[in-house]
Each structure stands twice: as structure tokens, then as C-alpha cells.
Enzyme design. Structure first.
Site, PDB file in Angstrom:
ATOM      1  N   ARG A  15     -40.143 -32.239  -1.902  1.00  0.00           N
ATOM      2  CA  ARG A  15     -40.822 -31.104  -1.805  1.00  0.00           C
ATOM      3  C   ARG A  15     -40.438 -30.480  -0.356  1.00  0.00           C
ATOM      4  O   ARG A  15     -41.231 -29.325  -0.127  1.00  0.00           O
ATOM      5  CB  ARG A  15     -42.280 -31.624  -1.651  1.00  0.00           C
ATOM      6  CG  ARG A  15     -42.943 -31.918  -3.207  1.00  0.00           C
ATOM      7  CD  ARG A  15     -44.365 -32.039  -3.214  1.00  0.00           C
ATOM      8  NE  ARG A  15     -44.406 -33.435  -2.615  1.00  0.00           N
ATOM      9  CZ  ARG A  15     -45.674 -34.187  -1.985  1.00  0.00           C
ATOM     10  NH1 ARG A  15     -46.527 -33.312  -1.766  1.00  0.00           N
ATOM     11  NH2 ARG A  15     -45.933 -34.952  -1.520  1.00  0.00           N
ATOM     12  N   GLY A  80     -39.204 -48.180  -6.090  1.00  0.00           N
ATOM     13  CA  GLY A  80     -40.456 -48.248  -5.401  1.00  0.00           C
ATOM     14  C   GLY A  80     -40.322 -49.128  -4.029  1.00  0.00           C
ATOM     15  O   GLY A  80     -39.510 -49.535  -3.462  1.00  0.00           O
TER      16      GLY A  80
HETATM   17  C1  UD1 Z   1     -47.656 -44.729  -1.351  1.00  0.00           C
HETATM   18  C2  UD1 Z   1     -48.216 -45.803  -1.622  1.00  0.00           C
HETATM   19  C3  UD1 Z   1     -49.861 -45.517  -1.773  1.00  0.00           C
HETATM   20  C4  UD1 Z   1     -50.466 -44.694  -0.489  1.00  0.00           C
HETATM   21  C5  UD1 Z   1     -49.440 -43.512  -0.052  1.00  0.00           C
HETATM   22  C6  UD1 Z   1     -49.847 -43.145   1.351  1.00  0.00           C
HETATM   23  C7  UD1 Z   1     -46.976 -47.584  -2.820  1.00  0.00           C
HETATM   24  C8  UD1 Z   1     -46.597 -48.014  -4.310  1.00  0.00           C
HETATM   25  N1  UD1 Z   1     -48.042 -46.588  -2.726  1.00  0.00           N
HETATM   26  O1  UD1 Z   1     -47.616 -43.927  -2.330  1.00  0.00           O
HETATM   27  O2  UD1 Z   1     -50.802 -46.600  -1.937  1.00  0.00           O
HETATM   28  O3  UD1 Z   1     -51.773 -44.471  -0.579  1.00  0.00           O
HETATM   29  O4  UD1 Z   1     -48.010 -44.208   0.056  1.00  0.00           O
HETATM   30  O5  UD1 Z   1     -48.923 -42.174   1.583  1.00  0.00           O
HETATM   31  O6  UD1 Z   1     -46.574 -48.122  -2.121  1.00  0.00           O
HETATM   32  N2  UD1 Z   1     -39.640 -44.850  -0.372  1.00  0.00           N
HETATM   33  C9  UD1 Z   1     -38.528 -45.763  -0.206  1.00  0.00           C
HETATM   34  N3  UD1 Z   1     -37.785 -46.253  -1.639  1.00  0.00           N
HETATM   35  C10 UD1 Z   1     -38.530 -46.137  -2.635  1.00  0.00           C
HETATM   36  C11 UD1 Z   1     -39.881 -45.554  -2.505  1.00  0.00           C
HETATM   37  C12 UD1 Z   1     -40.326 -45.071  -1.782  1.00  0.00           C
HETATM   38  O7  UD1 Z   1     -37.733 -45.723   0.519  1.00  0.00           O
HETATM   39  O8  UD1 Z   1     -38.031 -46.743  -3.745  1.00  0.00           O
HETATM   40  C13 UD1 Z   1     -40.221 -44.515   0.892  1.00  0.00           C
HETATM   41  C14 UD1 Z   1     -40.362 -43.023   0.954  1.00  0.00           C
HETATM   42  O9  UD1 Z   1     -39.002 -42.425   1.512  1.00  0.00           O
HETATM   43  C15 UD1 Z   1     -41.525 -42.817   1.465  1.00  0.00           C
HETATM   44  C16 UD1 Z   1     -42.367 -44.186   1.505  1.00  0.00           C
HETATM   45  O10 UD1 Z   1     -41.619 -45.070   1.003  1.00  0.00           O
HETATM   46  O11 UD1 Z   1     -41.032 -42.920   3.137  1.00  0.00           O
HETATM   47  C17 UD1 Z   1     -43.519 -44.109   0.723  1.00  0.00           C
HETATM   48  O12 UD1 Z   1     -43.135 -43.525  -0.616  1.00  0.00           O
HETATM   49  P1  UD1 Z   1     -43.705 -42.477  -1.538  1.00  0.00           P
HETATM   50  O13 UD1 Z   1     -42.999 -42.370  -2.744  1.00  0.00           O
HETATM   51  O14 UD1 Z   1     -44.265 -41.321  -0.640  1.00  0.00           O
HETATM   52  O15 UD1 Z   1     -45.128 -43.202  -1.771  1.00  0.00           O
HETATM   53  P2  UD1 Z   1     -46.643 -42.544  -2.401  1.00  0.00           P
HETATM   54  O16 UD1 Z   1     -46.408 -42.715  -3.855  1.00  0.00           O
HETATM   55  O17 UD1 Z   1     -46.973 -41.559  -1.724  1.00  0.00           O
END
Ligand code: UD1
Ligand code: CA
Length: 449
Positions: A15, A80
Site C-alpha cells: 500500500r 505469516g
Molecule cells: C498483525 C497481527 C494482528 C495485529 C496487527 C497490528 C498477526 C497474525 N496479526 O496483523 O493481530 O492486530 O498486526 O498491526 O500477527 N511480516 C513478516 N513476515 C510475514 C508476515 C508479516 O515479516 O510473513 C511482518 C510485516 O512486514 C509487518 C508485520 O510483520 O511488519 C505485521 O504483519 P501484517 O501482515 O501487517 O500483520 P497484520 O495482518 O496487520
């Protein structure tokens, strides 16, 4: 007890609509991930691991320049948040104590909040989650409590209507027992609406393993994440608002706080005055008693007490300004040491230079430091007087108590106490100007007839 840090930053950040990985976008001149690391700096973490994925090469390069000790691990597929943490397993081998998991795109978690989480660990929780009361809970994960204890976290996509009505939300920050973290991560599956390994499932896993869990809460503003350019702009505004408050609280006078822009690392001492529309780039220290006048731009500079900078001055990296120095309007300095009480008041460029104490550089003084390939130094002794519009063709030195005639192009060293005159000698031709103009006017009138 040791503290460790795992910062998740592998996500695409779609985004943002950018070729730059999200965590490299800057707030107050520092990439977002540097702010995330900064939240935990107070706890002096022993191991610091950044999980990179999208744009990992660029992230690595930026990490090396900001924080060479940072350990970068790669998550090549984003499966994840729990899967992201699992990539840090080797880097964390044998670690004991507390480990924090932070998001690289969440720049405002306060050190006090992390300390409260450490306290909850001391009080016996194996996993501590940071939650917040959301004004608009939207798609955040929800913290589900039972008898005041954290039972589990449910992601929005997987939640029932009743669970969605909960307003206590997951910030994403957790603090875990370093010796149990990966064993709990191993218990997490991906049987959910997204088919992802959710870090949030670590709470239920911990309870199954008989570990205590706890939620600590913070203000919603702290958990603000950056997902879009609009949020990046909001994050910048929030950073600046906090930095201005902090400066005022620390005894700095800001005559128009909302017009002063700080960098993430600006250090301003008590009893400094900053006039309107001053911009700080990285690496600036202003010592007590200095005054920064309006419309000045400073970067990589130290300014000592009693110095007055500007209005309209530009201090570039490597500038060191001693006590009582005056830098006036439209003066640019770079890699320059300017000693006690020296004055550079008008329209000058001082680069790769050392200016002695109480020296005076007249209007329009230029250090010609660059020959097109190399940079060269200019040295000016204590008490020297540089006439207006002097070009100092470096490498060159002007001795102490020496002078240069205004308009000089100085290419040779000037001994102590000497006067350098390096310009054409003036001739006056009596009556010439009148005769010359009369002739021109006569020629013009003849054409008209
Ligand atoms: C996550 C939380 C959610 C919380 C929210 C707060 C989980 C499953 N959910 O959701 O409960 O309310 O954050 O903002 O954790 N990332 C990785 N590798 C991955 C996936 C994500 O490095 O495979 C990193 C992303 O770059 C980011 C962070 O983890 O910095 C959060 O990931 P994102 O996909 O934004 O999580 P949300 O769905 O927002
Ligand atoms: Ca998110």
C-alpha cells in the site's frame, strides 16, 4: 537479565506504492526500522535481529550504515508473523532472558511501555502481549481475556461477531521467555482464514504448555503502524509534535514550535533558542546558550554555546562551531571548524576549512575547495581579517593576524601578520567617463536625424 530483539520487516508494504521496501521509508530522516530499534535501545538488547524479505538487499545495505551490529535474517516467503519469527531461530540459539518481537513499521512504541512488559515477565508471564483500546478496532486482532487473564488472540478474519465486538486489540508487540519462544512457535499451525502462521497463536500455545500469559496496554497512538504514504505523513507529524514537546520540556525556547522540524537524533541542550522555520537534518548537536535564527538549515553540525547561527544559514556535515561564533545570512559551511569568536557574517562559502579564533571573514568570502576532482583545505589563522569578496584557492593558508585585500584571489600562502593583495591595481583616467558618454550620446542623436 538479558534482553533480545526481533524486528519483523519482511512484508511487501504494497500500500506504500513504492519500489523502496516499506521499512526504509523515513520519519525524521531515519528509516522506520531504526525507530523500531530505538524503542528498545533503553533496554540495551544483546542480540538484535531484523527479519527481512521484500527488498532484503536494500534493507541490508541500510541496516549496515545505520547499525552495523544488526543481524539480518531472511524470510524468503511471507508465510505469516510466526513463520517470520521462526527465521530468527539460529540467530537466537542459546539465548536466555526476554525477547521482544516488534514490527519494523511501528515507530512509536515508548521505552516505558516495553519496560512495563518486562515487569509483567518478572511477575511470572512466559508471554506478554501489548494491547490497546482501539477507538475503531477495524481489522486488528482481538485480545480475549478470561478472569482478567489473557486467554488467546483471535485474528479479525477468524473471529465471531461476539469476538469482533471486543475493543481490546493486538498491537503485535510481544515479549517472551527466550528459552521457550521457538518451542511455542513450533506448536503453531496455519489452519485459519489466511492459511498463515500467526504469531498471535503463541498465546494459546503458551497456555497449553502451562505458561502464564499477560496483556499490558498502551495508548493507541504508540501502536500506530505505517502502511500508506498518508500514514507516513501522519507519523512524521506525530514525531515532530513529540519532538517539539520534548524540546520545550527540556528548557529549549521555540518561538514558533510548529515550524521547527527535528531529525530523529537532534540533540538540543537547555537554554538554546530556536527561531521560526529551522530545519534539522541528521547529526546535529546544539549546546547550551546557542541561538539558531530563523530559516536556517543544519545537518551534521555541532554548535557551541554563545554562537549565533543565521538567519538563513546553512550548516552542512562536518561543521563544528565553537563558542561565540557568528554565522550570518546566506552563509554555507561544510567540513569546517570555526574557532572561538570567529565571524562569517554574510554571503560566504566555507568548506574544508579551519578558521582561527576571532578571525573575520568579509562578505562574499569563498573557499574554492574543489578543483573538479579533489577537495583541498583552507586554513585561516587566529585573528586574521579576510577582505570582502576574497577567493581562497585551496590548498592555501592565511597566517594569524594576516589580512587579504578585498576582491583578492589568493593562491599562495599568506604569512603571519602579512597583507595579501591579489587583484589588478586601480587606474583613474581623468575626464574619461564624461568624454566617453558624450561620444556615445552624439552617435545616437546622429542616427535619429
Ligand atoms: C498483525 C497481527 C494482528 C495485529 C496487527 C497490528 C498477526 C497474525 N496479526 O496483523 O493481530 O492486530 O498486526 O498491526 O500477527 N511480516 C513478516 N513476515 C510475514 C508476515 C508479516 O515479516 O510473513 C511482518 C510485516 O512486514 C509487518 C508485520 O510483520 O511488519 C505485521 O504483519 P501484517 O501482515 O501487517 O500483520 P497484520 O495482518 O496487520
Ligand atoms: Ca499491518
Amino acid at each position: 537479565m538479558a534482553t533480545h530483539l526481533i524486528v519483523l520487516a519482511a512484508g511487501a508494504g504494497t500500500r506504500m506504492k513504492s519500489d523502496l521496501p516499506k521499512v526504509l521509508h523515513e520519519v525524521a530522516h531515519a528509516p522506520l526500522f531504526v525507530h523500531a530499534l530505538g524503542s528498545a535501545a533503553d533496554l540495551s538488547p544483546e542480540r538484535r535481529i531484523l527479519v527481512a524479505g521484500h527488498g532484503a538487499d536494500a534493507v541490508k545495505k541500510a541496516a549496515r550504515s545505520h547499525d552495523p551490529a544488526l543481524d539480518i535474517v531472511i524470510q524468503s516467503q511471507q508465510r505469516g508473523t510466526a513463520h517470520a519469527v521462526a527465521q530468527a531461530r539460529e540467530a537466537m540459539a542459546g539465548a536466555t532472558g526476554d525477547v521482544f518481537v516488534l514490527y519494523g513499521d511501528t515507530p512509536f512504541i515508548r521505552p516505558e511501555t516495553l519496560r512495563a512488559m518486562v515487569q509483567a515477565r518478572r511477575d511470572g508471564a512466559g508471554i506478554v502481549v501489548l494491547g490497546f483500546e482501539a477507538a475503531d478496532p477495524g481489522r486488528y486482532g482481538r485480545l480475549l481475556l478470561r478472569d482478567g487473564r489473557l486467554e488467546r488472540i483471535v485474528e479479525y478474519k477468524d473471529a465471531t461477531d461476539e469476538e469482533r465486538s471486543v475493543t481490546l486489540c493486538n498491537s503485535g508487540v510481544i515479549c517472551a521467555d527466550a528459552e521457550r519462544l521457538f518451542e511455542l512457535i513450533d506448536r503453531i499451525g496455519n489452519d485459519n482464514a489466511s492459511g498463515e502462521y500467526y504469531l498471535t497463536d503463541i498465546v494459546a500455545a503458551a497456555r497449553e504448555a502451562g505458561l502464564g500469559t499477560a496483556a499490558v496496554t498502551c495508548d493507541e497512538a504508540e501502536t500506530m503502524g505505517v502502511n500508506t504514504r498518508a500514514e507516513l505523513a501522519r507519523a512524521e507529524a506525530l514525531f515532530q509534535a513529540r519532538a517539539r514537546e520534548a524540546a520545550l520540556g527540556a528548557g529549549v525556547t521555540l518561538t514558533a514550535p510548529e515550524t521547527v522540524h527535528f531529525a530523529y537524533d537532534t540533540r538540543v541542550a537547555q537554554d538554546v533558542t530556536i527561531e521560526p522555520h529551522v530545519i534539522f537534518g541528521p547529526g546535529v548537536t546544539i549546546e547550551s546558550g546557542a541561538r539558531i535564527r530563523a530559516f536556517s538549515h543544519l545537518e551534521g553540525a555541532r554548535v557551541a554555546g554563545g554562537a549565533v547561527i543565521g538567519p538563513y544559514a546553512r550548516l552542512r556535515p562536518g561543521t563544528d562551531i565553537a563558542e561565540r561564533v557568528r554565522i550570518g545570512n546566506f552563509v554555507e559551511t561544510k567540513n569546517a571548524r570555526i574557532h572561538d569568536g570567529a565571524k562569517v557574517n554574510h554571503l560566504s562559502y566555507v568548506g574544508d576549512a579551519e578558521i582561527g579564533a576571532a578571525a573575520n571573514l568579509g562578505a562574499g568570502t569563498i573557499t574554492c575547495n574543489y578543483d573538479g576532482v579533489f577537495k583541498h583545505r583552507t586554513t585561516i589563522g587566529d585573528n586574521a581579517f579576510i577582505g570582502s569578496n576574497t577567493m581562497l584557492v585551496a590548498p592555501v593558508s592565511v597566517g594569524r593576524d594576516a589580512m587579504t585585500a578585498s576582491g583578492s584571489v589568493v593562491t599562495m600562502d599568506v604569512p603571519d601578520g602579512a597583507m595579501a593583495v591579489a587583484r589588478a591595481r586601480q587606474q583613474n583616467k581623468d575626464g574619461f567617463a564624461r568624454r566617453f558618454m558624450d561620444r556615445l550620446r552624439a552617435a545616437k542623436n546622429k542616427d535619429r536625424i
